[in-house]
Motif scaffolding. Structure first.
Motif, short mmCIF file in Angstrom:
data_model
loop_
_atom_site.label_atom_id
_atom_site.label_comp_id
_atom_site.label_asym_id
_atom_site.label_seq_id
_atom_site.Cartn_x
_atom_site.Cartn_y
_atom_site.Cartn_z
N PRO A 92 0.81 -1.23 0.00
CA PRO A 92 0.00 0.00 0.00
C PRO A 92 0.84 1.27 0.00
CG PRO A 92 -0.82 -1.58 1.61
CD PRO A 92 0.49 -2.10 1.13
N ALA A 93 2.07 1.20 0.56
CA ALA A 93 2.92 2.38 0.64
C ALA A 93 3.37 2.85 -0.74
CB ALA A 93 4.14 2.08 1.51
N ARG A 94 3.27 1.98 -1.75
CA ARG A 94 3.73 2.34 -3.09
C ARG A 94 2.59 2.80 -4.00
NH1 ARG A 94 7.65 -1.93 -5.72
NH2 ARG A 94 7.87 -0.14 -7.12
N VAL A 95 1.38 2.93 -3.43
CA VAL A 95 0.23 3.39 -4.21
C VAL A 95 -0.30 4.67 -3.56
CG1 VAL A 95 -2.06 2.84 -5.09
CG2 VAL A 95 -0.37 1.01 -4.80
N ASP A 96 -0.40 5.76 -4.34
CA ASP A 96 -0.87 7.03 -3.79
C ASP A 96 -2.15 7.47 -4.50
OD1 ASP A 96 -0.13 8.95 -6.09
OD2 ASP A 96 1.72 7.82 -5.74
N PHE A 97 -2.82 8.44 -3.92
CA PHE A 97 -4.10 8.91 -4.46
C PHE A 97 -3.92 9.60 -5.81
CE2 PHE A 97 -6.11 7.86 -0.53
CZ PHE A 97 -7.47 7.82 -0.81
N VAL A 98 -2.80 10.27 -6.02
CA VAL A 98 -2.57 10.94 -7.30
C VAL A 98 -2.54 9.91 -8.43
CG1 VAL A 98 -0.94 12.31 -8.66
CG2 VAL A 98 -1.32 12.85 -6.24
N THR A 99 -1.86 8.80 -8.18
CA THR A 99 -1.79 7.75 -9.20
C THR A 99 -3.15 7.11 -9.43
OG1 THR A 99 0.52 7.28 -8.64
CG2 THR A 99 -0.68 5.56 -9.83
N LEU A 100 -3.89 6.85 -8.35
CA LEU A 100 -5.23 6.27 -8.50
C LEU A 100 -6.17 7.22 -9.24
CD1 LEU A 100 -5.79 4.57 -5.02
CD2 LEU A 100 -5.42 3.44 -7.22
N ILE A 137 -7.72 8.28 -16.80
CA ILE A 137 -7.31 7.65 -18.06
C ILE A 137 -8.39 6.68 -18.53
CG2 ILE A 137 -5.67 6.01 -19.07
CD1 ILE A 137 -3.50 7.34 -17.32
N VAL A 138 -8.90 5.88 -17.60
CA VAL A 138 -9.92 4.90 -17.97
C VAL A 138 -11.19 5.59 -18.44
CG1 VAL A 138 -11.43 3.07 -17.07
CG2 VAL A 138 -9.02 3.14 -16.41
N GLN A 139 -11.60 6.63 -17.73
CA GLN A 139 -12.85 7.31 -18.07
C GLN A 139 -12.75 8.10 -19.37
OE1 GLN A 139 -13.31 9.39 -14.35
NE2 GLN A 139 -14.48 7.74 -13.39
N SER A 140 -11.56 8.60 -19.68
CA SER A 140 -11.38 9.35 -20.93
C SER A 140 -10.96 8.46 -22.09
CB SER A 140 -10.33 10.45 -20.73
OG SER A 140 -9.04 9.89 -20.49
N GLY A 141 -10.43 7.27 -21.77
CA GLY A 141 -9.97 6.35 -22.80
C GLY A 141 -8.63 6.71 -23.40
N SER A 142 -7.90 7.61 -22.73
CA SER A 142 -6.63 8.08 -23.29
C SER A 142 -5.69 8.51 -22.18
CB SER A 142 -6.89 9.27 -24.23
OG SER A 142 -5.72 10.00 -24.48
N ILE A 143 -4.43 8.10 -22.28
CA ILE A 143 -3.43 8.52 -21.30
C ILE A 143 -3.19 10.02 -21.42
CG2 ILE A 143 -1.02 8.30 -20.59
CD1 ILE A 143 -1.10 5.39 -21.41
N THR A 144 -3.19 10.53 -22.65
CA THR A 144 -2.97 11.96 -22.87
C THR A 144 -4.06 12.79 -22.20
OG1 THR A 144 -1.90 11.51 -25.00
CG2 THR A 144 -2.69 13.76 -24.62
N LYS A 145 -5.33 12.40 -22.42
CA LYS A 145 -6.44 13.15 -21.83
C LYS A 145 -6.45 13.02 -20.31
CE LYS A 145 -9.50 12.78 -25.85
NZ LYS A 145 -10.77 12.22 -26.38
N GLY A 146 -6.14 11.81 -19.81
CA GLY A 146 -6.09 11.60 -18.38
C GLY A 146 -5.02 12.45 -17.73
N ALA A 147 -3.86 12.53 -18.36
CA ALA A 147 -2.77 13.34 -17.83
C ALA A 147 -3.17 14.81 -17.79
CB ALA A 147 -1.52 13.16 -18.70
N CYS A 171 -5.47 15.68 -14.95
CA CYS A 171 -4.79 15.67 -13.65
C CYS A 171 -3.63 16.66 -13.60
CB CYS A 171 -4.28 14.25 -13.35
SG CYS A 171 -5.61 13.05 -13.14
N ASN A 172 -3.53 17.50 -14.63
CA ASN A 172 -2.47 18.53 -14.69
C ASN A 172 -1.08 17.92 -14.57
OD1 ASN A 172 -4.32 20.78 -14.85
ND2 ASN A 172 -4.72 20.49 -12.67
N LEU A 173 -0.87 16.81 -15.29
CA LEU A 173 0.43 16.13 -15.31
C LEU A 173 0.97 16.11 -16.73
CD1 LEU A 173 -0.31 13.03 -13.05
CD2 LEU A 173 1.13 14.98 -12.43
N ALA A 174 2.28 16.16 -16.84
CA ALA A 174 2.90 16.00 -18.16
C ALA A 174 2.67 14.57 -18.63
CB ALA A 174 4.39 16.31 -18.08
N LEU A 175 2.59 14.38 -19.95
CA LEU A 175 2.33 13.05 -20.49
C LEU A 175 3.40 12.06 -20.06
CD1 LEU A 175 0.76 11.11 -22.30
CD2 LEU A 175 2.05 12.00 -24.26
N SER A 176 4.67 12.49 -20.05
CA SER A 176 5.75 11.58 -19.65
C SER A 176 5.63 11.18 -18.19
CB SER A 176 7.11 12.25 -19.90
OG SER A 176 7.21 13.47 -19.16
#
Length: 305
Positions: free
Chosen positions: A7-15, A21-31, A34-39
């Motif tokens: 559990p220590a290796r899983v955080d809320f930001v990642t979840l 990503i799942v709801q948008s169907g795209s890693i780009t849109k999910g990023a 969440c205001n994250l860079a694609l990389s």
């Protein structure tokens, strides 16, 4: 067996990123959501899959879809966010001066007979405590207490209560109700065994009252003839009133409906017709002060904390 997931290796930001990503169907849109860079987003998801030890997303030029393991992760992630939202709401209540929150589950008998006046007096004395009340079947209340979904349960004695601390709150007298045209309408009292010669109107499966009556019929080597099953005492009374069968009902909880529909009441002679209504909490845990206060109040104990 030790869980492979740390559990220590899983955080809320990642979840949150995974769900986006799942709801948008795209890693780009999910990023982006969440205001994250694609990389950075891709690295988080890869590290998450490495932590889990299996692929969670199937990637293609059309986007991403969930693997079987991904479906399981998504379901649990949504539950975690729902729990976090509830925590946030309850903390908000504290900031507004609401200093307690109690989840109370009760069956129909308790809600119509004992709880209204008890809750009214409690909330008058303790306006800083919020009580969330939900009507459920007795068996479901026991499971909710064990699972931590409910804090306090009020239900009819009958379900197995291992793991719970229970106290008697009141009595519940069961009677036979029938229409004025039914053959039993002239009787003042009757044994349950005699009643088994007639059709019954009963509650749906899972009701403690149905389990109680069915179990006692089996002890007599017989079965109840259930002509119709419904979800409420009010619906039972309506069906009984048009002579679809007789019913076993708690007289205190159903007095108003019985009078309004002109039903006849016949006393049950069996000892089990006098049952207890229980107040229960999960045993072996430290309950909140609000839960303790309400439990004591329901049992007539006005002790201060």
């Amino acid at each position: 067996m030790k869980s492979p997931l740390n559990p220590a290796r899983v955080d809320f930001v990642t979840l949150k990123l995974f769900c986006a990503i799942v709801q948008s169907g795209s890693i780009t849109k999910g990023a982006s959501e969440c205001n994250l860079a694609l990389s950075a987003a891709s690295r988080r998801i890869s590290e998450f899959e490495e932590t889990v030890g299996m692929a969670l997303l199937d990637r293609s030029v059309k986007g991403v879809t969930l693997t079987h393991a991904g479906h399981a992760v998504m379901q649990h992630a949504l539950r975690l966010f729902q729990g976090f939202e509830q925590l946030s709401n309850e903390l908000g209540e504290y900031s507004k001066g609401v200093k307690g929150h109690v989840r109370l589950w009760a069956n129909m008998s308790a809600l119509t007979e004992l709880l209204p006046s008890a809750l009214a007096s409690f909330l008058k004395d303790c306006p800083e405590i919020q009580v969330e009340v939900e009507e459920q079947l007795s068996g479901d209340i026991v499971r909710a207490l064990m699972d931590g979904i409910a804090d306090i349960g009020v239900f009819a004695q009958g379900p197995i209560t291992t793991g719970l601390e229970t106290h008697i709150m009141g009595k519940d007298q069961l009677v036979i109700a029938c229409s004025k045209d039914h053959p039993l309408s002239k009787r003042k009292s009757i044994s349950f065994e005699e009643c088994l010669a007639y059709d019954f109107v009963g509650l749906n499966r899972g009701s403690s009252l149905l389990e109680l009556t069915s179990r006692n019929a089996e002890r007599l080597g017989k079965q109840m003839s259930l002509r119709i099953q419904v979800r409420s005492y009010d619906a039972m009374c309506q069906m009984i009133a048009v002579n679809l069968g007789i019913g076993v009902l708690p007289i205190q909880a159903c007095a108003a409906q019985i009078k309004a529909m002109g039903l006849k009441v016949v006393q049950l002679e069996d000892a089990w017709a006098k049952r207890n209504l229980l107040v229960a909490t999960k045993a072996g845990i430290n309950h909140s002060p609000a839960t303790k206060l309400l439990s004591q109040h329901l049992l007539g104990k006005q002790n201060s904390m």
